[in-house]
Each structure stands twice: as C-alpha cells, then as structure tokens.
Design a protein around this motif. Sequence first.
Motif, PDB file in Angstrom:
ATOM      1  N   GLY A  28       0.823  -1.206   0.000  1.00  0.00           N
ATOM      2  CA  GLY A  28       0.000   0.000   0.000  1.00  0.00           C
ATOM      3  C   GLY A  28       0.853   1.250   0.000  1.00  0.00           C
ATOM      4  N   ILE A  29       0.180   2.380  -0.093  1.00  0.00           N
ATOM      5  CA  ILE A  29       0.925   3.647  -0.063  1.00  0.00           C
ATOM      6  C   ILE A  29       0.810   4.246   1.338  1.00  0.00           C
ATOM      7  N   TYR A  30       1.944   4.502   1.937  1.00  0.00           N
ATOM      8  CA  TYR A  30       1.985   5.052   3.296  1.00  0.00           C
ATOM      9  C   TYR A  30       2.500   6.487   3.236  1.00  0.00           C
ATOM     10  N   ALA A  31       1.667   7.377   3.732  1.00  0.00           N
ATOM     11  CA  ALA A  31       2.112   8.778   3.771  1.00  0.00           C
ATOM     12  C   ALA A  31       2.734   9.062   5.127  1.00  0.00           C
ATOM     13  N   PHE A  32       4.009   9.373   5.106  1.00  0.00           N
ATOM     14  CA  PHE A  32       4.689   9.784   6.340  1.00  0.00           C
ATOM     15  C   PHE A  32       4.608  11.301   6.406  1.00  0.00           C
ATOM     16  N   LEU A  33       3.774  11.785   7.306  1.00  0.00           N
ATOM     17  CA  LEU A  33       3.609  13.240   7.395  1.00  0.00           C
ATOM     18  C   LEU A  33       4.276  13.772   8.655  1.00  0.00           C
ATOM     19  N   GLY A  34       4.837  14.939   8.503  1.00  0.00           N
ATOM     20  CA  GLY A  34       5.452  15.565   9.668  1.00  0.00           C
ATOM     21  C   GLY A  34       6.194  16.798   9.242  1.00  0.00           C
ATOM     22  N   PRO A  35       6.360  17.720  10.159  1.00  0.00           N
ATOM     23  CA  PRO A  35       7.094  18.944   9.778  1.00  0.00           C
ATOM     24  C   PRO A  35       8.573  18.641   9.565  1.00  0.00           C
ATOM     25  N   ASN A  36       9.294  19.653   9.098  1.00  0.00           N
ATOM     26  CA  ASN A  36      10.746  19.478   8.939  1.00  0.00           C
ATOM     27  C   ASN A  36      11.364  19.142  10.289  1.00  0.00           C
ATOM     28  N   ILE A 167       1.166  16.849 -10.052  1.00  0.00           N
ATOM     29  CA  ILE A 167       0.032  16.000 -10.434  1.00  0.00           C
ATOM     30  C   ILE A 167       0.537  14.814 -11.263  1.00  0.00           C
ATOM     31  N   ARG A 168       1.429  15.128 -12.179  1.00  0.00           N
ATOM     32  CA  ARG A 168       1.988  14.078 -13.029  1.00  0.00           C
ATOM     33  C   ARG A 168       2.692  13.003 -12.160  1.00  0.00           C
ATOM     34  N   PHE A 169       3.436  13.495 -11.173  1.00  0.00           N
ATOM     35  CA  PHE A 169       4.161  12.602 -10.286  1.00  0.00           C
ATOM     36  C   PHE A 169       3.191  11.722  -9.484  1.00  0.00           C
ATOM     37  N   ARG A 170       2.121  12.364  -8.973  1.00  0.00           N
ATOM     38  CA  ARG A 170       1.117  11.630  -8.187  1.00  0.00           C
ATOM     39  C   ARG A 170       0.503  10.514  -9.037  1.00  0.00           C
ATOM     40  N   ASN A 171       0.246  10.824 -10.289  1.00  0.00           N
ATOM     41  CA  ASN A 171      -0.346   9.816 -11.178  1.00  0.00           C
ATOM     42  C   ASN A 171       0.594   8.641 -11.398  1.00  0.00           C
ATOM     43  N   ILE A 172       1.877   8.965 -11.521  1.00  0.00           N
ATOM     44  CA  ILE A 172       2.877   7.889 -11.707  1.00  0.00           C
ATOM     45  C   ILE A 172       2.827   6.946 -10.505  1.00  0.00           C
ATOM     46  N   SER A 190      -1.390  17.742   0.351  1.00  0.00           N
ATOM     47  CA  SER A 190      -2.241  17.554  -0.827  1.00  0.00           C
ATOM     48  C   SER A 190      -1.669  16.524  -1.800  1.00  0.00           C
ATOM     49  N   ASP A 191      -0.362  16.297  -1.724  1.00  0.00           N
ATOM     50  CA  ASP A 191       0.263  15.323  -2.625  1.00  0.00           C
ATOM     51  C   ASP A 191      -0.191  13.899  -2.343  1.00  0.00           C
ATOM     52  N   VAL A 192      -0.485  13.627  -1.090  1.00  0.00           N
ATOM     53  CA  VAL A 192      -0.772  12.233  -0.728  1.00  0.00           C
ATOM     54  C   VAL A 192      -2.240  11.991  -0.357  1.00  0.00           C
ATOM     55  N   GLU A 193      -2.953  13.059  -0.182  1.00  0.00           N
ATOM     56  CA  GLU A 193      -4.331  12.930   0.318  1.00  0.00           C
ATOM     57  C   GLU A 193      -5.166  11.939  -0.513  1.00  0.00           C
ATOM     58  N   SER A 194      -5.041  12.039  -1.818  1.00  0.00           N
ATOM     59  CA  SER A 194      -5.881  11.197  -2.679  1.00  0.00           C
ATOM     60  C   SER A 194      -5.283   9.831  -2.972  1.00  0.00           C
ATOM     61  N   ILE A 195      -4.028   9.633  -2.659  1.00  0.00           N
ATOM     62  CA  ILE A 195      -3.416   8.342  -3.044  1.00  0.00           C
ATOM     63  C   ILE A 195      -3.006   7.468  -1.853  1.00  0.00           C
ATOM     64  N   ALA A 196      -2.839   8.089  -0.661  1.00  0.00           N
ATOM     65  CA  ALA A 196      -2.317   7.302   0.472  1.00  0.00           C
ATOM     66  C   ALA A 196      -3.387   6.377   1.052  1.00  0.00           C
ATOM     67  N   ASP A 197      -2.994   5.117   1.277  1.00  0.00           N
ATOM     68  CA  ASP A 197      -3.914   4.187   1.937  1.00  0.00           C
ATOM     69  C   ASP A 197      -3.866   4.400   3.440  1.00  0.00           C
ATOM     70  N   LYS A 198      -2.664   4.671   3.930  1.00  0.00           N
ATOM     71  CA  LYS A 198      -2.505   4.884   5.381  1.00  0.00           C
ATOM     72  C   LYS A 198      -1.637   6.099   5.636  1.00  0.00           C
ATOM     73  N   VAL A 199      -1.865   6.652   6.789  1.00  0.00           N
ATOM     74  CA  VAL A 199      -1.118   7.856   7.164  1.00  0.00           C
ATOM     75  C   VAL A 199      -0.338   7.581   8.445  1.00  0.00           C
ATOM     76  N   ILE A 200       0.902   8.036   8.443  1.00  0.00           N
ATOM     77  CA  ILE A 200       1.728   7.934   9.659  1.00  0.00           C
ATOM     78  C   ILE A 200       2.172   9.351  10.000  1.00  0.00           C
ATOM     79  N   LEU A 201       1.808   9.805  11.166  1.00  0.00           N
ATOM     80  CA  LEU A 201       2.201  11.171  11.563  1.00  0.00           C
ATOM     81  C   LEU A 201       3.404  11.078  12.489  1.00  0.00           C
TER      82      LEU A 201
END
Lengths: 295, 405
Positions: A28-36, A167-172, A190-201
């Motif tokens: 799956g696609i995992y979005a690792f979110l967090g500030p710098n 957008i092109r990258f997200r589609n890839i 916004s890059d991962v909102e539509s494609i990530a299956d799970k989110v890790i903060l």
Amino acid sequence: MKLKFENISKRYKTKKALNNINIELEEGIYAFLGPNGAGKSTLMNILAGIIKPSTGSIYLDGQNTVSMDKDFRKVLGYLPQSPGFYPNFTGYEIMKYFSVLKEADHSEKKINEMLEFVNLYDDRKKKYGAYSGGMKRRLGIAVALINDPQILILDEPTAGLDPKERIRFRNIISRISRNKIIIYATHIVSDVESIADKVILLKSGEIIEFGDTDKVIKNVENKIWLYDTDVDTAEKYTLEHSNAVAVKSGDIVKLRIVSETKPFEGAYNTDSTLEDVYMYYFNESGQEKENDSLV
Amino acid sequence: MKFEIKKLFASKLIIICLVLLFGFFVFFVVNAYKSREEVSEPYEKLISDISDVSDDSNSVLALLKEKSEQMTTDYYLNSEMYHSTKGEYGSTLADDMFLYRKAYNDAKKYFKTFPQNRIRLINDAMLTIIEEESKENPDKSIIALNQKAVDKYNRQIKMELKSTGDLFNTLYFFDNTYWDYALIAFIIMLTVRMFTLDYSTGAYQIVFSTPGGKKKLFLKQYFTLIASAVTIIALVSLCQIIFGYLFFGVNNLSLPLQMVEYFEFCPFTISIGEYYLIKFLCKTLFFILVITLTAALSIIFRKTMGAMSISLVVFVLPLMIITHYFMYTTGDNVNTISEQYRIYKALQAITPQGLLNLKTYFNAFDYLNILGVFIPRITCCITITVIVIILFFTIGLRRFAKPKR
C-alpha cells in the motif's frame, strides 16, 4: 509482504532524531507526514541502509534487512530528499549506469520505456546538468523504479516541483502502487491525500498517529470549524493564531479553524481533510497542538 | 568500467588539468630538444667496424691503441696533410684521429678501468673481512656485509664497445622532481574526484542503496584509477625512451647498466632496458600508493578539499624533504660520509617517495642489515610501500559506503 520497524531509535550526539519507532507495513501507499525535523528522512535513510540506527532493526517478512543485505537492496527503490546525479552524464547514461548497479534489465528498450514512463524520452540525450528541477525529479523516480522495486521509498519527492509536475508525479505513483510498499514522506499534504492508503504522523522522532487515511481524517471530524467574517477580522485572527486558514469567497472571508471547541459564536462544523489533520497535530512551526479557541 | 572512466574525465577542470600536464611535459621535451646532443654517426660507424674486426676486448684495445698512437705520431709529422685529406670516418684525417682516440679511451674505460675498479672493490672488501676476522671480537655483520659485496661484485659484466648515449640527461629532463610534483597533484585530484563525486553530487544515497555490491563498486573505481595512472606513466616512460634515443642517443638497451658512468658501481646485474622497466614498475607502485592512500582519505572524509589537502601534504612534503637532502648532499661541500647523506639514505629506505628517485639505489652497494639479513635498500622501500598499500586498501574497502553512525 511485511515490513516491520522494531524499536528504531536514532540519536545524533545530543539530539534524538527517532525514538522507539514500532510499525508494521504491508502493501500500500503510506504517507509519512510531519514537519521538517520530525525524523522522516532519518527513518528513510535507515531503511535504505545509508545510516545505521542507534537501536532497533527492520525486518522484511521476518528477515533482518541488514543480514539480507544485497537481497534486500534488490527489492528496494529509493528516491532521497535531495538526489543528485552526475552533471556530465545524459539522462540515458544515468539510467543505464544505475540499472547496471541495480542489477536490473539495462537493455536499451527497458531504459527507453522507463524514460518514456516519466516523460523524459525526448530529453534522454540532454546532460543532467541541463535538466530542470522537475526533470531531475522525474529522472530520480525513473532510477528508483528501474529495478521494479517491491519497496519504494520516496522522500519529499515533489519538493520544488510546479503543480503540473506534482500531479503528473502523483499519477505515476498511483499507477505503480500495486503489490508494493510505497513509503511517501512529505509535508505537502495535498500530494498524498488522494493516493495514500494509510497515514503515519511523525513528530519529534515519534509516531503520534498511524492508521487508514479515512479513519485518521475522521478522528478530527468535529474539530474543524468555519466562520464567515470580514477581511480585517480574518487577517487579525490568522496573524495571531496558527490554527486557522483564511479562504476568500467574494466579500466574505471564510476562516477555517482547527479547534477542540467552538472558537466563536457563529462558527459551524465542516468536513475534515488530511490537511486539517496535519493542522490539528502540527501548527505552522511544528509545535505541539494547542487549544486555540480564544479570539 | 566505461562509466567510471566517464565519471572521472567528464569534467572541464580535469580536462584543463590534463592539458596543463601535457603542456608541462611538452616544456620538458622542448628543453631536452634544446640541450640535445648530436649523435656522432662517424664515431658509431668506427666502433661498429672495430667490433666487427674482433670480439675479443684485448684485441680491440690493442688495435685501437696502435691506430690512435700511430695517427697521433703521423699527425705531429704531417699535420697539414691530416687537415686537408679526407678521412675514412670524419671529414678529415685529423677528425679520424680524434675519433680513434675517443674510441680507445672508451674501450680502456670499459675493458680496463671498469674491471680494475671492480677488482679493487673486491680486494678492499676481502681485506676488511681479513682485518675484522683478525680482531679479538670480530663484528660478524661487517664480515657478512663485505662478503655480500664480494659476492655481488665478483661477477662477469660483459662490457662492449658501443655507445650508450646520455642516459643521465634523459633522466634529468624526463624524470625530475617537478614533473613528479605535477603528476602527484593530478593523480590525487583524479582520485579525490572519483571517490567524492557521489557525495558532492548527492548521488551517494541512491548509489549505496543499490544491490550492485559496494566491494564491486569500490574495486571498479579503484582499478579505473590505477588503469588511468598506469596509462599516463607508461606513455611518459615511452616518451622518455623515444626522446632519450632521439635527443641523447640512448640506445642499445640490452647493454649492462654499468656501461653508464653513473652506474659503474651498481651491484646488480641488469641491463639499461631492465633499469627502465624497474623504474616504470617502481613509479607505478608509488602511484598505486598515492591512489590507495588518497582513496582511503576520500572515503573517510567524504569531502573533496579535506582529502585533497591531506593527500598533498602526505605525499609532497616528504618528497620535498627528500629532495632537499638530495640537493644538499649532491652539493659541493657534502660527501657520501656526511651526516646529511646518511639521513637522506635512511629516509630513502623508509619513505615510498624514494621510488621516484630510483637512480640513487642503483649507483652504489646499498644494502641494509635487518636482523642479520642483508637486503637492498630498494627492496626495503618497496616492501614498506606494498605494506602501506595493503593497509590503506583494506581501510578503504572496509569504510567504503559504510552507513554513517
């Protein structure tokens, strides 16, 4: 396929970059979110074997990735935060060189296919030094994908890209995600909102939230408020509070506020998004969330 | 390896440096050309004719002595005729007379003085042995060292009446310190570039996460550098042979090295060609050391400037120290028994830089007593060089692409 992070910690002299990370990832696609500075890149680098953790291990289907060594790197694709290639090599030469290093199919057909996939075929004979930021990123993803990896690590892959490129990258990523573990570290929600299956903060080296994207969004459902106001009030509020975003709509300004309680009389609840989740857990400066319900 | 070569040379700076290096070499070629010595064809023809008459050195000596004495006497009787009559080799008979005299002197040097000097060396060594043995507490190492000298010099060296050209001038123009400085700097630059390029471009994270094998990658980069260095050294050595022949008449590479005056007391039985080969191999070995040490430093530092500065200090500074002692000891007021000369020779035995100044290992009996075993100083220097190469190769290989802690 299961990728397990067990007690991963990393300390740089006095600073603790990662603190006891324990997670298990499946396809799956995992979005690792967090500030710098949250520890995303450190975790990616540890997974890629570029840096060693102070403690802990990573296992792929029960096998330690360090002892797997070459076998693990064979299934790995890595696009680091600031990748770079040799400026005097052409795009084609870079693909060829890295496909040899990755022990992947380095036939002309395969390389051209990959270059076409990332829309760089026409620029394959250009020197890397002459590529634009977007082209460099796309070449990076092509290099990361050349060995058809089972685990793909993308560390801030869209940094510096224009919206069209993003957008092109997200589609890839969407297209290649089947049967893969894709770890996508970013702070551009916004890059991962539509494609990530799970989110890790990730915050200050610790995981503060991990779950399905929908569930994580649902967690902040009643904490997102809208308030219609005039420009001056909105401006004053957003300057003083980091938990609000002003959206202009004609003469009216809609203040979108993240708050545990109703911030004003007249404010009303609205649907939450992944961006709101980010705002809820991290304010602009990445500080601890606070109850900004006062005007 | 194709990509490693491209990584190495696909840089404007490297190309500019390569052109500068070539320009520097051309400078030496031009200087050598200006100082060239005409190869005396009449003389070459004369000694060739004499050699055809007899193989026996005594007959050749007798023949030349007779001819040159006879011509000298005739010359004093009828000098006018000598200057006006066309000679067999030179333009006049007087020229022929001088050519015969020169040939006689050379033949005397090769067939008489050389063996006599060798016999004297052997006798001296044997006398020292006898003297030492007659002492109450003889120094066994002195006896053994002199016995070694007897063994080394008591060998037949087949001298021939042939021209060897000016080997010394060839070495002066094509094998000098300034050229070595330039080559060291260039090789260091290449090595640092090869081993830090992945870091400076940011490619290292991707490179080191590939399954290609870190050892394989290290070896590819390492051997690409060695191949490049060997190519440069081989080309320069080839030029040295060609220009040595063209400008200074250095030919007949199969002749014994002892025929070159500077090497008269060389204890090894080698030819001029073999000396060239040993010089090439020693130079190659030294530059393999430069590559290995610089590679290890580049891998440890991961920074271009740091690795470059330290490598230059490590290689050029000792080279300058050695050169200083060399210049000093070859000055007017210093002889081979001076303290400075002793220090210079000691330095030469332990610092690999000595391999760049090979001639001083070959011009005298130069053995070290190490725990009762006598080994040539050059062997000691080569051994140390090989040990350092193995040590730093291991360090480089182990540290290459190692995950940061």
